[in-house]
Enzyme design. Structure first.
Site, mmCIF file in Angstrom:
data_model
loop_
_atom_site.group_PDB
_atom_site.id
_atom_site.type_symbol
_atom_site.label_atom_id
_atom_site.label_comp_id
_atom_site.label_asym_id
_atom_site.label_seq_id
_atom_site.Cartn_x
_atom_site.Cartn_y
_atom_site.Cartn_z
ATOM 1 N N ARG A 134 -81.284 8.941 -28.865
ATOM 2 C CA ARG A 134 -80.987 8.780 -30.298
ATOM 3 C C ARG A 134 -80.713 8.311 -30.589
ATOM 4 O O ARG A 134 -80.540 7.444 -31.659
ATOM 5 C CB ARG A 134 -80.785 10.033 -29.956
ATOM 6 C CG ARG A 134 -81.214 11.187 -29.287
ATOM 7 C CD ARG A 134 -82.717 12.062 -29.425
ATOM 8 N NE ARG A 134 -83.106 12.762 -27.974
ATOM 9 C CZ ARG A 134 -84.414 12.881 -27.780
ATOM 10 N NH1 ARG A 134 -85.419 12.383 -28.184
ATOM 11 N NH2 ARG A 134 -84.623 14.085 -26.959
ATOM 12 N N LYS A 165 -69.056 17.716 -23.288
ATOM 13 C CA LYS A 165 -70.390 18.474 -23.149
ATOM 14 C C LYS A 165 -70.041 19.372 -21.711
ATOM 15 O O LYS A 165 -70.867 18.957 -20.990
ATOM 16 C CB LYS A 165 -71.573 17.441 -23.035
ATOM 17 C CG LYS A 165 -72.812 18.373 -23.563
ATOM 18 C CD LYS A 165 -74.413 17.810 -24.057
ATOM 19 C CE LYS A 165 -75.225 18.372 -23.829
ATOM 20 N NZ LYS A 165 -76.632 17.514 -24.856
ATOM 21 N N GLU A 225 -77.603 22.023 -21.300
ATOM 22 C CA GLU A 225 -78.844 20.870 -21.595
ATOM 23 C C GLU A 225 -78.937 20.453 -19.115
ATOM 24 O O GLU A 225 -78.633 19.041 -19.459
ATOM 25 C CB GLU A 225 -78.887 20.471 -22.109
ATOM 26 C CG GLU A 225 -79.387 20.770 -23.239
ATOM 27 C CD GLU A 225 -79.605 19.824 -24.796
ATOM 28 O OE1 GLU A 225 -78.992 18.421 -24.790
ATOM 29 O OE2 GLU A 225 -80.531 20.044 -25.676
ATOM 30 N N ARG A 237 -67.622 20.626 -26.811
ATOM 31 C CA ARG A 237 -68.535 21.239 -27.760
ATOM 32 C C ARG A 237 -68.670 22.629 -27.353
ATOM 33 O O ARG A 237 -69.063 23.333 -26.451
ATOM 34 C CB ARG A 237 -69.602 19.790 -27.707
ATOM 35 C CG ARG A 237 -69.731 18.601 -28.045
ATOM 36 C CD ARG A 237 -70.605 17.716 -27.449
ATOM 37 N NE ARG A 237 -71.642 17.412 -28.365
ATOM 38 C CZ ARG A 237 -73.427 17.444 -28.233
ATOM 39 N NH1 ARG A 237 -73.522 18.111 -27.394
ATOM 40 N NH2 ARG A 237 -73.962 17.352 -29.311
ATOM 41 N N ARG A 262 -81.621 31.464 -28.906
ATOM 42 C CA ARG A 262 -80.490 30.149 -29.192
ATOM 43 C C ARG A 262 -80.048 30.035 -30.424
ATOM 44 O O ARG A 262 -78.524 29.442 -30.405
ATOM 45 C CB ARG A 262 -81.441 29.175 -29.217
ATOM 46 C CG ARG A 262 -81.223 27.654 -29.312
ATOM 47 C CD ARG A 262 -81.885 26.431 -28.806
ATOM 48 N NE ARG A 262 -81.276 25.042 -29.340
ATOM 49 C CZ ARG A 262 -82.120 23.865 -28.810
ATOM 50 N NH1 ARG A 262 -83.412 23.928 -28.400
ATOM 51 N NH2 ARG A 262 -81.355 22.686 -29.381
ATOM 52 N N ASP A 285 -80.328 22.369 -33.874
ATOM 53 C CA ASP A 285 -80.309 20.815 -33.511
ATOM 54 C C ASP A 285 -80.631 20.586 -35.099
ATOM 55 O O ASP A 285 -81.280 19.183 -34.493
ATOM 56 C CB ASP A 285 -80.861 21.466 -32.270
ATOM 57 C CG ASP A 285 -80.392 19.821 -31.640
ATOM 58 O OD1 ASP A 285 -79.656 19.345 -31.880
ATOM 59 O OD2 ASP A 285 -81.065 19.023 -30.443
ATOM 60 N N GLU A 302 -82.308 11.936 -35.224
ATOM 61 C CA GLU A 302 -82.792 12.257 -34.677
ATOM 62 C C GLU A 302 -84.624 13.400 -35.223
ATOM 63 O O GLU A 302 -85.525 12.749 -34.594
ATOM 64 C CB GLU A 302 -82.247 13.212 -33.876
ATOM 65 C CG GLU A 302 -83.610 13.292 -32.684
ATOM 66 C CD GLU A 302 -82.657 13.885 -31.313
ATOM 67 O OE1 GLU A 302 -81.240 14.697 -31.508
ATOM 68 O OE2 GLU A 302 -83.354 15.069 -30.125
ATOM 69 N N GLU A 343 -87.866 16.830 -46.196
ATOM 70 C CA GLU A 343 -88.895 18.493 -46.109
ATOM 71 C C GLU A 343 -89.903 18.430 -46.722
ATOM 72 O O GLU A 343 -90.135 19.255 -45.389
ATOM 73 C CB GLU A 343 -87.433 18.991 -46.736
ATOM 74 C CG GLU A 343 -86.894 20.817 -46.369
ATOM 75 C CD GLU A 343 -86.126 21.519 -46.985
ATOM 76 O OE1 GLU A 343 -85.859 20.672 -48.194
ATOM 77 O OE2 GLU A 343 -86.164 22.513 -46.643
#
Lengths: 660, 660
Positions: free
Chosen positions: B143, B264, B268, B301, B318, B347, B375, B493
Site C-alpha cells: 500500500r 499482527k 489475513e 493489533r 466482519r 478497514d 489505500e 466521499e
C-alpha cells in the site's frame, strides 16, 4: 523434475492375440526419422509385450516392413498399413509418413485391434497442424495451468529427454509444427533471432526435424528497434526492411529448416504497423519478403482489436474488429503469409459463433486458432473436453457459395480457392509430471492432434483411443471416462456465462465468476444486464455484427426468433421474460442450467469415484482432487450467477430453490 | 535518488521584522539531541535569512536561549517559549522538549508570527505518537503510493542522510515512535531479531534516539518456528516461552533503547495464538513477559477477523470481529501490552463509525490506528486531506459514562482509567523525491503529527501551518490550497461508495470502482444491493453490531430514522426510495452526489490552475498531473456507480442526466 508418458505409456497388453507380429521389423531406410520410428517400436513392444522388436536384415515371414513407395494419394505425410500373410507393411512416400504409420500401428495395438487383413490409408486432411506455446523465457507460461515451461529455464532454451518425449507426443498424433515461445515476445525472447540462442535452437530444430515437426518462433515486431537500435519499425521504411532482410539471412544461415515466425502485432499493447499508419498487410508482407528466399512462413495473428475501449460506448464492437481489419485486405498478403484466425470473434469462450472471416477470405492463406489451454474453460481444474466443441466449429457451414462450404472444408483447402491451410491450438502443457495438470486434460492435447489430422473422427472415437492408451483396459473405465469427457463441455457451459454471453470471469485470472468483472472495463466484453434484460445487440439496430455472415446465417442470427438459444445473448439484448426456443424464459433458463450444472458435477464425481479401484491410485487421486475443486467452482458460479440475476431482475425462481 | 525537504524547506522569509532574534543562540546543554536542535536552527536561519545562527558562550542580549528547567506541567516532552526583552527562552524538562521547542519556533517564523511577547506552553496530549510503515525488506511497500522504501534496499537496512531527514520530519511535528517494517513480516524481515541486522539497526536506533523517536519493529509471531526451528508457536509452550526470552535478551543486549514490537497475529493469513487454541492475550502476554525486563512494549493489533467468509452467510459480520475477540479480554493483558485498534470496524474507508471497542476497554492499554497511506482514499493520486476526518473521530463521544468521554479524551488517557495511550498512523511515505507522491498528500503526514501532538488544533490551522512552510508566501496560495484541502475529503466521499457502505473498489488494488468487486468474495465487505434496495442490516434484526455501542449511540444507529445519513447503509438495508434525513431519496442522493463529486473535482482543477504562476513549476505540474488522474477516476466512479444502480433499480435520475 520427472515426468510421465501421457498416452505413450504403452501399457502391457494382456491376452493380445497378435503379439507375434511384433518380433521383427525390416526396412531399407536409414536416417534420424527412421531411427526414431524403430526406437518407438522397440520401446513400445518392450513395454507392451516384455520384449523389444528386433530389426532384421531380411524381410521376415511374420513381422513389420517399413518401405518408401511413390503413391500420389499419400502425399507428403500419408501412409498405408497393409497386413498380408503375417507381414504388416507400412508404406509412405516419406520417412515421416512411415513414422506416422508406426504410431498408428501402435495405437491400434494399444486399442487391441486385430492385425489380420488390416488395410488402411491415412492422409492428414490439413496441411498445417500446429501448437502455439505461450511460454516465456523466464520459465513462466502465460495461461499455463500445468506448471512452468519445459522449453525455458533460467532464460535458456532446454533441450533434453523431455523435449524428445514432447516431440514424440506431437508426432504420435500428427502435429507437424510448433511455436515454442509466447506470442507476447518480451525480455530476452526478442533475442531468439540473434547469436545468443542459435546454438540451442539448432539442437531443438534437429530434434524436431527428426519427428517431422517444423519449429516456428514468435517474433517481436519491434525487434528492429529493440535489437537493431532503429528509431522506427515502419514496414515501409527502407532501413527497417534492410534490417530484417539482413537479420533473416543470418537466422536462416544458422537454422535453414526453421518453419518461420508467428507474429502478434498491434494487439493488447504489442507493437505493430498501425503505429506508423500502415496496415496489417504492410507489416506481414515486409517480414514475409525477408524470409521468402528461405521458404519461411509468416503466421500473422488476426487477434487485433482496441483494448482501450470505453464501456459507455455501445457503437464499438470488439467482435467486429478482426473482420473489419482483415476482410478488406483479402488478397493483399504475400504467398508466404498465413493469417491465424481465432475460432470466434471474442476470445476462446465456452461458446461463440465462428469468426465471420471464415468463408470470406478467398485470396489469403489462413488457419484457425483454437485453445486447448483452458483459459476460459476451467483452467485444467474443471473437466472440459473440447473436442465436441471443435467438431461443431469444423462442421459449421459458412455458406460461402461453394459446394464444400464448412469450416473443415476450408481448413482442408477444399474451398475458397484452397487458401485454407490448417489449424493451430494454444497448447495446454507444462512441466508438471503429467504434462497437463488434470490428467483428463490430456484428452484435449491428444484430441486436438487427431482432429487436426482428420476432421472426420468423432469425439467418441477420439475419446476412446485416448482412454485405451491412457488407462487400464477395462470396459467400465472406457465407458465411464468416455461419458465423463463427453458430458463435460456441456456441463461447463451450464454453470458459467449463460446463452453465449461469455466472460463474466474474474478479471485477469479468468477462473471463477465475476459477473460484472469485465462490464465496466476497457476490454470490450460486456453483457449489458440491467433490471429488464441482458445481452448485446449485434443486429443492424446494434453493432451490425450479424450482417458479417453470409445468408442464411446473417438472417438467422439477426432474427431473435431464429437465433439459436445458445448464442441468443451474444446477438440480442432481450428481456428476462423472453421465451427461448426451448420454451423456457431466459431467467428461468439461467436458474435451471446453473442448478443443473452443479448437479452434473456432483454426478461426475460419483462416476469418477466408481473407478477408484480400477485406476492407478496416483492418477485417480490427482483427478479426484480436480473434481472437488471443480465442484466448488461450479457452486460458486451457480450461486453468484443466480444471485446476481435474481437481485437485478427481482424475478423468482419458479421452483423456489435457494438463491442468495 | 535525490529528495526534497517537504515542509522543512525553510523558504526565505522576505520582509520579516523579527530576523534579529536569530543571530545568536546560547545553551549550556550538550549531547546529540541538542546538537540536532542547534543544527536545525543553523540550517533554518541560513536558508530563511541567508546567515546561520551562531552558538555563543554567554547569554546574548538578543537571541535564543535553550535551557533545561524542572516544571511538572511540561512533563517529558513539553516546552515553553517566552520572549522577554529581546531574548527568546526555550525551556523544557528534557532535551527532546528543547528540540520540539526549536521546531515550534521555526514553524512560527515560517508563518511570520511575531516574536515580541511570545509566550506559550506546549505539551503533547498523547503519550505515543507513532507511524507504522508497511515497508518490505525487498524494498517494496505494501500500500505504498510514493515509490519504494527508503528504509530497505537489496534486503539491507539503509541508514543515510535521507534517514536523518525522515527523523527531522518526524521530530518537527512531534512524532515519537515509528515501526519501519511491514506488519506482514515475511522473508528476511523475520531475521531483524538476529545478528544479521543488529549492526544496521544500532545505527538506526542511535539516529532515531537523537530525535526523540523510539524505534519499534514488526515481529513475525512464528519466528520461533522459522528461526528457532521449534515445532510450535504455542504461547503457553515452555520451549516457545524460553526461546522468546532468550531471543529478546539478545535483542536488548544489542539494542537497549528499542521501543518494542508491533504484532499482527491471526489475521489475513498471519500466524498467531489461535492456531494453538489460545486467545490473543495469551499470545501478547507471552511476548510482553519476554521483553518486560527491558521496558519493551508489545503493540498488538486488533485487526483480527475471518477473511475466509462465505458471502452467502449473512449472520457473520466482519465489523464485529475485533470487538468480539478483544472486549472479553479487557484486563487480561499485561501492563506492557498496548492494543492497536483501527479507527473503524472495517478497514480505513472514507467513512465508518468508530470502532466500538473505544470506551469499552477500561482495563487495557490501547491506541488508535489511522491510515494516512491513502489505500482506500485515492492512493495519493486523488486529493483527500484526512485531518477533518480524524478530527471527527477524535471528537466523537463514546458515552462511556465518564465526564470526558470523547475518543480524544480516551487517547489522551483522560478517561477509561488512563488506558488510552495515543495514536498511530500507517505512513504515506516512499522514496519518491517529494516523499508522498502527490505533494498535497504531505499535508496528511504533517497533519497527522500535529494532531497526534494536539487534538485541539483545527483542520484549518493545521492546513495553514503546512501551506506556509511548503509553498510561497502568498495570500492566494494560502487561501486556495487551504480550500482545496478542506473540501477534498467530502469530495472524495461524494464520488465513491455512498452513504457509509464502503468498499466497491477494485479488488486487491483498492483504487477505482468495482461495485461488486467484494460482493461475492470472502472478505466480509458486502453491500447487499438488489433491485429493491441496498445496505447491511447491523441492527438487532441483523448482525446486532449497532448494539455494541453505549447508548444513546446504540439507539441512534439502531433506528433507521435517527441513524446519520452518512452511515445509513452501514447500519441498515433500505429501499432505494427511502427518504434520507436530507429529504432526498437514497437513489437520488446517489445520483446527485456522484455528479456533484465530478463537478467538485473539475472545480478543484480550475482552482489549482489559478495558482500556476504563483507556485514553482515542478510542484505545480506534479500536482496538476494528479488532479487530471483524479478527474478520470471521479468520472469512472460516477458513471459506474450511477449505471450500476440505475441498471439494478430501474429508477430514473429525476434530473435526467446521462447514465449509461
Amino acid at each position: 523434475m520427472s515426468w510421465e508418458q501421457a498416452w505413450l505409456k504403452y501399457q502391457a497388453v494382456k491376452g493380445y492375440l497378435d503379439e507375434a507380429y511384433f518380433k521383427e521389423v525390416y526396412t531399407l531406410e536409414e536416417g534420424k526419422i527412421i531411427e526414431n520410428a524403430l526406437a518407438e517400436l522397440r520401446l513400445a513392444t518392450n513395454k507392451m509385450f516384455g520384449a523389444a522388436i528386433e530389426r532384421v536384415n531380411h524381410l521376415p515371414t511374420k513381422g513389420i516392413h517399413l518401405s518408401l513407395v511413390s503413391k500420389e494419394c499419400l502425399a507428403k505425410e500419408g501412409f498405408q498399413l497393409e497386413e498380408k500373410n503375417g507381414l504388416i507393411a507400412i508404406m509412405a512416400n516419406t520417412q515421416i509418413g512411415l513414422l506416422y504409420g508406426v504410431y498408428e500401428l501402435l495405437r491400434r495395438v494399444a486399442c487391441k485391434n486385430k492385425m489380420a487383413l488390416l488395410s488402411l490409408t491415412r492422409v492428414p486432411d490439413k496441411e498445417l497442424r500446429m501448437l502455439n506455446h505461450w511460454d516465456n523465457i523466464d520459465g513462466s507460461i502465460e495461461r499455463g495451468y500445468s506448471g512452468d515451461s519445459f522449453f525455458f529455464e533460467n532464460k535458456q532454451i532446454v533441450v533434453n529427454e523431455r523435449t524428445r518425449d514432447y516431440a514424440r507426443l506431437l508426432a504420435s498424433v500428427g502435429i507437424n509444427a510448433t511455436v515454442i515461445n509466447n506470442v507476447n515476445v518480451k525480455q530476452e525472447a526478442t533475442e531468439f533471432i540473434t547469436n545468443t540462442y542459435f546454438e540451442s535452437l539448432k539442437k531443438l530444430v534437429e530434434l524436431f526435424d527428426s519427428y517431422g515437426i517444423k519449429l516456428f518462433l514468435s517474433l517481436n515486431y519491434a525487434a528492429c528497434m529493440e535489437l537493431g537500435g532503429l528509431k522506427s519499425a515502419d514496414p515501409l521504411d527502407e532501413t527497417v526492411i534492410a534490417w530484417w532482410h539482413e537479420r533473416m539471412k543470418l537466422v536462416y544461415q544458422e537454422l535453414p529448416t526453421l518453419g518461420g515466425f508467428l507474429v502478434k502485432a498491434d494487439s493488447e499493447g504489442r507493437p505493430g504497423p498501425f503505429t506508423y499508419g500502415r496496415n496489417q498487410a504492410d507489416g506481414a508482407n515486409m517480414l514475409a519478403k525477408a524470409i521468402a528466399p528461405y521458404n519461411g512462413i509468416i503466421i500473422w495473428r488476426c487477434f487485433v482489436y482496441n483494448c482501450q475501449q470505453d464501456w459507455r460506448d455501445r457503437t464499438i464492437d470488439r467482435a467486429r474488429a478482426a473482420y473489419d481489419y482483415f476482410y478488406e485486405l483479402d488478397g493483399a498478403f504475400l504467398d508466404n503469409v498465413i493469417l491465424q484466425i481465432k475460432n470466434g470473434p471474442l476470445d476462446f469462450q465456452v461458446r461463440e459463433p465462428f469468426m465471420p472471416l471464415f468463408g470470406k477470405l478467398k485470396k489469403t492463406n489462413h488457419i484457425m486458432e483454437v485453445q486447448i489451454a483452458q483459459e476460459y474453460t476451467g483452467q485444467q481444474i474443471d473437466l472440459c473436453y473440447l473436442i465436441p466443441w471443435f467438431k461443431e466449429l469444423l462442421d459449421s457451414r459458412t455458406y460461402c457459395g461453394e459446394e464444400n462450404d464448412t469450416i473443415k472444408d476450408l481448413l482442408k483447402g477444399k474451398c475458397c480457392n484452397h487458401f485454407g491451410r490448417g489449424i493451430a491450438a494454444v497448447a495446454n502443457t507444462g512441466n508438471s509430471e503429467n504434462w497437463t495438470g488434470n490428467d483428463l486434460a490430456a484428452a484435449n492435447f491428444y484430441g486436438f492432434g487427431r482432429l487436426a489430422w482428420d476432421s472426420e473422427l468423432t469425439s467418441e472415437e477420439i475419446a476412446k483411443e485416448w482412454i485405451c492408451q491412457t488407462f487400464p483396459d477395462e470396459e467400465e473405465v472406457l465407458d465411464t471416462v468416455s461419458r465423463l469427457l463427453l458430458m463435460s463441455w456441456n456441463t461447463y457451459e451450464k454453470y458459467t456465462a449463460p446463452l453465449g454471453i461469455g466472460f463474466m470471469v474474474t478479471p485477469h485470472y479468468h477462473y471463477g465468476p465475476n459477473i460484472d468483472g469485465y462490464e465496466y472495463s476497457r476490454w470490450g466484453t460486456y453483457h449489458r444486464a440491467d433490471h429488464f434484460g441482458i445481452g448485446v445487440d449485434r443486429t443492424k439496430k446494434g453493432t451490425g455484427y450479424a450482417s458479417l455472415y453470409y445468408p442464411p446465417l446473417s438472417q438467422m442470427y439477426e432474427n431473435v426468433d431464429t437465433c439459436p438459444d445458445e448464442l441468443l445473448l451474444f446477438f440480442h439484448h432481450v428481456s428476462y421474460n423472453h421465451i427461448l426456443q426451448n420454451k423456457n424464459t431466459v431467467i428461468q433458463h439461467i436458474y435451471d442450467t446453473h442448478f443443473e450444472g452443479v448437479k452434473d458435477v456432483e454426478r461426475m464425481i460419483q462416476m469418477w469415484k466408481g473407478l477408484e479401484h480400477k485406476l492407478p491410485s496416483k492418477e485417480f487421486h490427482r483427478v479426484e482432487a480436480c473434481f472437488h475443486k471443480q465442484l466448488d467452482n461450479a457452486k460458486e458460479w451457480c450461486d453468484q450467477i443466480n444471485s446476481y440475476f435474481y437481485r437485478k431482475s427481482a424475478i423468482n425462481d419458479k421452483r423456489g430453490r435457494k438463491i442468495y
